[in-house]
Design an enzyme around this catalytic site. Structure first.
Site, mmCIF file in Angstrom:
data_model
loop_
_atom_site.group_PDB
_atom_site.id
_atom_site.type_symbol
_atom_site.label_atom_id
_atom_site.label_comp_id
_atom_site.label_asym_id
_atom_site.label_seq_id
_atom_site.Cartn_x
_atom_site.Cartn_y
_atom_site.Cartn_z
ATOM 1 N N LYS A 10 0.822 -1.219 0.000
ATOM 2 C CA LYS A 10 0.000 0.000 0.000
ATOM 3 C C LYS A 10 0.860 1.274 0.000
ATOM 4 O O LYS A 10 2.064 1.220 0.240
ATOM 5 C CB LYS A 10 -0.938 -0.039 1.215
ATOM 6 C CG LYS A 10 -1.959 -1.186 1.155
ATOM 7 C CD LYS A 10 -3.013 -1.040 2.263
ATOM 8 C CE LYS A 10 -4.024 -2.173 2.224
ATOM 9 N NZ LYS A 10 -5.132 -1.954 3.197
ATOM 10 N N TYR A 50 -12.410 -2.500 -4.046
ATOM 11 C CA TYR A 50 -12.965 -2.659 -2.697
ATOM 12 C C TYR A 50 -14.493 -2.599 -2.681
ATOM 13 O O TYR A 50 -15.077 -2.275 -1.637
ATOM 14 C CB TYR A 50 -12.388 -1.584 -1.777
ATOM 15 C CG TYR A 50 -10.973 -1.876 -1.300
ATOM 16 C CD1 TYR A 50 -10.691 -2.998 -0.521
ATOM 17 C CD2 TYR A 50 -9.922 -1.012 -1.602
ATOM 18 C CE1 TYR A 50 -9.409 -3.255 -0.057
ATOM 19 C CE2 TYR A 50 -8.632 -1.261 -1.137
ATOM 20 C CZ TYR A 50 -8.386 -2.391 -0.362
ATOM 21 O OH TYR A 50 -7.122 -2.640 0.105
ATOM 22 N N ARG A 103 2.577 -6.124 9.304
ATOM 23 C CA ARG A 103 1.831 -4.971 9.821
ATOM 24 C C ARG A 103 2.368 -4.519 11.175
ATOM 25 O O ARG A 103 2.430 -3.315 11.450
ATOM 26 C CB ARG A 103 0.338 -5.290 9.873
ATOM 27 C CG ARG A 103 -0.289 -5.227 8.453
ATOM 28 C CD ARG A 103 -1.613 -5.885 8.423
ATOM 29 N NE ARG A 103 -2.340 -5.636 7.173
ATOM 30 C CZ ARG A 103 -3.327 -6.424 6.746
ATOM 31 N NH1 ARG A 103 -3.699 -7.479 7.454
ATOM 32 N NH2 ARG A 103 -3.945 -6.137 5.616
ATOM 33 N N ASN A 113 -2.140 0.364 6.608
ATOM 34 C CA ASN A 113 -1.708 -0.916 7.197
ATOM 35 C C ASN A 113 -0.786 -1.729 6.283
ATOM 36 O O ASN A 113 -0.720 -2.950 6.384
ATOM 37 C CB ASN A 113 -2.911 -1.720 7.705
ATOM 38 C CG ASN A 113 -3.807 -2.236 6.597
ATOM 39 O OD1 ASN A 113 -3.692 -1.816 5.449
ATOM 40 N ND2 ASN A 113 -4.703 -3.141 6.929
ATOM 41 N N HIS A 116 -2.162 -5.515 1.624
ATOM 42 C CA HIS A 116 -3.454 -6.192 1.470
ATOM 43 C C HIS A 116 -3.171 -7.603 0.973
ATOM 44 O O HIS A 116 -2.227 -7.807 0.197
ATOM 45 C CB HIS A 116 -4.329 -5.470 0.427
ATOM 46 C CG HIS A 116 -5.519 -6.293 -0.013
ATOM 47 N ND1 HIS A 116 -6.684 -6.330 0.690
ATOM 48 C CD2 HIS A 116 -5.668 -7.153 -1.062
ATOM 49 C CE1 HIS A 116 -7.518 -7.182 0.087
ATOM 50 N NE2 HIS A 116 -6.924 -7.681 -0.981
ATOM 51 N N GLU A 127 -9.635 -10.860 -7.420
ATOM 52 C CA GLU A 127 -8.662 -9.770 -7.246
ATOM 53 C C GLU A 127 -7.500 -9.895 -8.234
ATOM 54 O O GLU A 127 -7.010 -8.884 -8.750
ATOM 55 C CB GLU A 127 -8.150 -9.766 -5.803
ATOM 56 C CG GLU A 127 -9.246 -9.371 -4.819
ATOM 57 C CD GLU A 127 -8.807 -9.406 -3.365
ATOM 58 O OE1 GLU A 127 -7.641 -9.745 -3.086
ATOM 59 O OE2 GLU A 127 -9.646 -9.080 -2.496
HETATM 60 P P1 CMP Z 1 -7.565 -4.563 3.453
HETATM 61 O O1 CMP Z 1 -7.133 -5.957 3.737
HETATM 62 O O2 CMP Z 1 -6.887 -3.866 2.328
HETATM 63 O O3 CMP Z 1 -9.142 -4.573 3.169
HETATM 64 C C1 CMP Z 1 -9.960 -3.465 3.454
HETATM 65 C C2 CMP Z 1 -9.251 -2.387 4.201
HETATM 66 O O4 CMP Z 1 -10.073 -1.437 4.851
HETATM 67 C C3 CMP Z 1 -8.436 -3.001 5.324
HETATM 68 O O5 CMP Z 1 -7.333 -3.695 4.780
HETATM 69 C C4 CMP Z 1 -8.106 -1.772 6.157
HETATM 70 O O6 CMP Z 1 -6.924 -1.106 5.705
HETATM 71 C C5 CMP Z 1 -9.286 -0.833 5.882
HETATM 72 N N1 CMP Z 1 -10.143 -0.613 7.054
HETATM 73 C C6 CMP Z 1 -10.362 0.562 7.647
HETATM 74 N N2 CMP Z 1 -11.182 0.439 8.694
HETATM 75 C C7 CMP Z 1 -11.510 -0.870 8.778
HETATM 76 C C8 CMP Z 1 -12.318 -1.645 9.663
HETATM 77 N N3 CMP Z 1 -12.995 -1.086 10.676
HETATM 78 N N4 CMP Z 1 -12.414 -2.977 9.446
HETATM 79 C C9 CMP Z 1 -11.759 -3.565 8.415
HETATM 80 N N5 CMP Z 1 -10.972 -2.871 7.537
HETATM 81 C C10 CMP Z 1 -10.837 -1.540 7.727
#
Ligand code: CMP
Length: 140
Positions: A10, A50, A103, A113, A116, A127
């Site tokens: 990311k 997403y 992470r 974070n 992904h 994906e």
């Molecule tokens: P990712 O695995 O990329 O998938 C969705 C992303 O939404 C997740 O990582 C987080 O970076 C982001 N995100 C932000 N807030 C939340 C939340 N409350 N729960 C889950 N994902 C979140």
């Protein structure tokens, strides 16, 4: 079983210049990079990727963050690649991520974070197809 999973490094991790350190963890765990590119995602590309989260309160922040700078999108291949990648990444919220995970070591917040990874074979298939044509994925 041999599997493929979609991985994204990311914008926060790209900006911190830790692409190589993250790739090294995948390689040391026996995952192979079989496709990779750096992209600046458009808003439409991030929203489409997403789409399953579009009703969530964090959707706008997520799309804003994912378009804030370049990302690496890549396909990792190996034994149980989906779960192996998730083990290497650690929990979505870096505050809950186990020590030694990507992470825990590189991420700041639940939005920023670092990485992904696909969460199931079905999402991996979708994906991977979202970013790569079959001719862009290499046998190795
Ligand atoms: P990712 O695995 O990329 O998938 C969705 C992303 O939404 C997740 O990582 C987080 O970076 C982001 N995100 C932000 N807030 C939340 C939340 N409350 N729960 C889950 N994902 C979140």
């Amino acid at each position: 079983a041999n599997e493929r999973t979609l991985s994204i490094i990311k914008p926060d991790a790209v900006a911190k210049n830790v692409i190589g350190e993250i790739e090294s963890r995948f390689e040391k765990a026996g995952l192979k990079i079989v496709a990779a590119k750096m992209l600046q995602l458009s808003q439409a590309q991030a929203e489409g990727f997403y789409a399953e989260h579009k009703e969530r309160s964090f959707f706008g922040d997520l799309v804003g963050f994912m378009t804030s700078g370049p990302v690496i999108v890549q396909v990792l291949e190996g034994d149980n690649a989906i779960a192996a990648n998730r083990d290497l990444m650690g929990a979505t919220n870096p505050k809950e991520a186990e020590a030694g995970t990507i992470r825990a070591d590189f991420a700041q917040s639940i939005d920023a974070n670092a990485v992904h990874g696909s969460d199931s074979p079905e999402s991996a298939e979708r994906e991977i197809g979202y970013f790569f044509g079959s001719e862009e994925i290499c046998a190795r």
